[in-house]
Structures are given as structure tokens and as C-alpha cells.
Motif scaffolding. Structure first.
Motif, short mmCIF file in Angstrom:
data_model
loop_
_atom_site.label_atom_id
_atom_site.label_comp_id
_atom_site.label_asym_id
_atom_site.label_seq_id
_atom_site.Cartn_x
_atom_site.Cartn_y
_atom_site.Cartn_z
N TYR A 136 71.99 46.06 1.10
CA TYR A 136 71.35 46.63 -0.05
C TYR A 136 70.48 47.68 0.27
CZ TYR A 136 68.13 46.17 -3.89
OH TYR A 136 67.47 46.51 -4.81
N ASP B 11 67.62 54.99 -3.84
CA ASP B 11 66.61 54.84 -4.94
C ASP B 11 65.40 55.51 -4.62
OD1 ASP B 11 65.71 54.21 -7.67
OD2 ASP B 11 64.69 52.36 -6.86
N HIS B 12 64.88 55.15 -3.57
CA HIS B 12 63.67 55.66 -2.97
C HIS B 12 63.80 57.09 -2.54
CE1 HIS B 12 59.96 55.87 -0.48
NE2 HIS B 12 60.66 56.70 0.07
N ALA C 249 68.40 50.53 -1.95
CA ALA C 249 66.88 50.77 -1.98
C ALA C 249 66.81 52.14 -1.41
CB ALA C 249 66.64 49.76 -0.80
N HIS D 81 61.84 50.37 5.18
CA HIS D 81 63.42 49.90 4.40
C HIS D 81 64.23 49.30 5.60
CE1 HIS D 81 62.84 50.65 0.02
NE2 HIS D 81 62.67 52.00 0.51
N GLU E 95 66.38 42.53 -0.70
CA GLU E 95 65.76 43.73 -1.45
C GLU E 95 64.11 43.54 -1.56
OE1 GLU E 95 67.77 41.86 -5.20
OE2 GLU E 95 68.66 41.97 -3.15
N MET F 6 60.96 44.45 -0.70
CA MET F 6 60.23 45.34 0.20
C MET F 6 58.65 44.78 0.50
SD MET F 6 60.56 48.29 1.75
CE MET F 6 59.71 49.89 2.24
N ASN G 234 62.76 46.34 6.80
CA ASN G 234 63.03 45.16 5.84
C ASN G 234 64.63 44.58 5.75
OD1 ASN G 234 62.44 43.53 3.79
ND2 ASN G 234 63.57 44.96 2.28
N SER G 235 65.27 45.53 6.44
CA SER G 235 66.93 45.00 6.41
C SER G 235 67.02 43.96 7.40
CB SER G 235 67.62 46.19 7.18
OG SER G 235 68.96 45.96 7.32
#
Length: 288
Positions: free
Chosen positions: A92, A99-100, A96, A159, A168, A170, A162-163
Motif C-alpha cells: 500500500y 499520493d502524499h 500512500a 509512512h 493504509e 496513517m 506505518n508499513s
């Protein structure tokens, strides 16, 4: 190799011989092409396999309105991260991070630079991820001419953190950071000391807290593996550290409605004793 979905002129989805979904990138790869057409493999510059069809669908949706250069940036940054980090990165991240970066660079070009309220904590607690994120800023500048701020590096590092949470959300990474910070503050205020952040014991404690909070996010409540003897022994031998652990347990119970196990109290007490005392433990927990 046939086109399964056209994401934009330079990015398409296909499948490999093992029937796994892949994203392939190349200049003009999908120009005047449609689903079912063969891909000119000589034009392929990058390929990566997506393990989740859900991620593939989200990436397809994102790429409808996002220039392919941002996916290319994400690819280069994640290749760097994969070469440095010991844990597996979730697919993901392609969605992410693309987009960021698209949003961050657009904001920057419009003169809008947002502050990351967790910059200090991220720089401090996730040193490896933050260093990778700083190098990611170099990649962005080299490829686009835009120099993003350290606040954006902190967001990129989050990010990556978060993985570890496999998904997804955050806010999960934010919650982990906040919980770790609050627990460390409880220890500092209880003992009225500043912790030695360069010590190996601090790094061990920090690693333990990260995985401890990740278990909370995943709702992976551990049972009691040990009998009460070890719990009572630690409770009596390391009184101050145990009382500090009890304060942490109360904080977690009140703020998160999570009752931590006696095993967890044992581990927290031992870690707290390590970082607040110059005395070494007689019991060998050095490999934990």
C-alpha cells in the motif's frame, strides 16, 4: 504480456506468468493502447508485483488523476527503503507515498508548507526511517527540482513506520508515536531524569515500546506465558521500576481501555530498570 488496465500513458497493469498482478512503467507504454493489447516489453523501465488486488485497484484509481512521475518517485524511494530496513514494506506504500508526494509537491509549488507536529518525536524515535526520508528529499529534489522541508521527511518516515502495521491507516502510525512518547515521559517524570538516548538500553526499550504499541493497534493481546513466581520476583526486586510500570499500565487502561498482562509488566519493569539504573541485572535478559 497483455494490458489488464491502463493507468496512464506510461503506467499499465498486467500479470506475470504466475498470474500475479504487476504494475509496469515505461515512457509511452500505453499510448493508443487498450485492455487486451500486448505490451512492448522493450519500453518497460520498471516493474513491481502487487500481492494485494485491493492495492492494485486503489493504485489504478489514484493514477487516473496523478502524473506517473510521482509513482516513479515512490518507486525510487521505496527501493532505497527496502535496501535499508529489516522489515517488509506493505504494498500500500506505493499508493500512500505516491499520493502524499503528489499533494506535498503541489502544495509546495503553491507556497503552502505544512508543519508536522510530530517532527521532533519522529526524528528522535525513528532514526533509521527519518534518515531514509531525508535521502528521499534528495531524490525528490534531483528528479523535480523541488526541495521539500524536514516536516515532509517526517511524514515520509511515518509512512515507512506505518508499513509495519500492514495497511493504509496513517493514524495508526501517529497513535504508535504518541503512545511511545507518553510512556517515555511517564518514565522520565517518575524518576525525574533525562534518559540517555545514545545508550543500547534506551534503544532496546524503544524497540520494545514500538512493538508493544503495534500489538495494541493490532489488538494482539498477549497472555501470561510465565508463572507468578517471576512476576513477584521482579515486583519485589525492582520496586521503583515496577511502580513506574504500574503508572504506565494505569495510563494505558484509562486512555486506551487496554489491560496489559503480567508478562508485559515484567518486560517493562526490566527495561525501565535497565535505563534508569547503572546496576546490571543478575538475570540474563540481554537477548530479549
Amino acid at each position: 504480456m497483455k494490458i489488464v488496465k491502463v493507468l496512464n500513458n506510461n503506467v499499465v497493469m498486467t500479470k506475470n506468468k504466475s498470474d500475479q498482478e504487476m504494475v509496469v512503467v515505461g515512457k509511452g507504454l500505453a499510448f493508443q493502447k487498450k485492455v487486451g493489447d500486448m505490451i512492448d516489453t522493450t519500453n518497460i523501465e520498471k516493474t513491481f508485483v502487487l500481492e494485494s488486488s485491493n492495492v492494485a485497484l486503489k493504485l489504478a484509481e489514484l493514477m487516473k488523476d496523478t502524473p506517473g512521475k510521482f509513482l516513479d518517485l515512490s518507486y525510487k524511494i521505496l527501493e532505497l527503503a527496502k535496501s535499508r530496513l529489516t522489515y517488509k514494506l506493505d504494498d500500500y506504500l506505493y499508493v500512500a507515498l505516491t499520493d502524499h508526494l503528489s499533494f506535498a509537491i503541489t502544495r509546495h509549488n503553491n507556497g503552502i508548507n505544512l508543519k508536522n507536529p510530530l517532527l521532533w518525536e519522529i526524528r528522535r524515535y525513528y532514526k533509521q526511517e527519518f534518515q531514509i526520508a531525508l535521502e528521499a528529499l534528495d531524490i525528490v529534489e534531483r528528479e523535480t527540482g523541488v526541495r521539500l522541508t524536514e516536516d515532509e521527511a517526517a511524514s515520509i518516515a511515518l509512512h515507512l513506520v506505518n508499513s509495519q502495521l500492514s495497511g493504509e491507516n496513517m493514524m495508526a502510525a501517529v497513535k504508535v508515536t504518541e503512545m511511545v512518547n507518553n510512556i517515555l515521559n511517564i518514565v522520565k517524570y517518575y524518576f525525574k531524569i533525562e534518559l540517555d538516548e545514545e545508550s543500547i538500553n534506551y534503544e532496546r526499550f524503544l524497540t520494545h515500546l514500538r512493538f508493544f504499541t503495534i500489538r495494541f493497534i493490532r489488538n494482539e493481546k498477549s497472555g501470561n506465558m510465565y508463572d507468578n513466581f517471576l512476576y513477584e520476583q521482579v515486583k519485589q526486586k525492582y520496586t521503583d521500576a515496577f511502580q513506574c510500570t504500574e503508572r504506565i499500565a494505569n495510563y494505558i487502561a484509562q486512555d486506551y481501555n487496554w489491560e496489559i498482562s503480567n508478562d508485559e509488566k515484567v518486560y517493562l519493569t526490566l527495561h525501565i530498570h535497565r535505563i534508569t539504573s547503572r546496576l546490571s541485572l543478575n538475570t540474563d535478559f540481554s537477548n530479549y
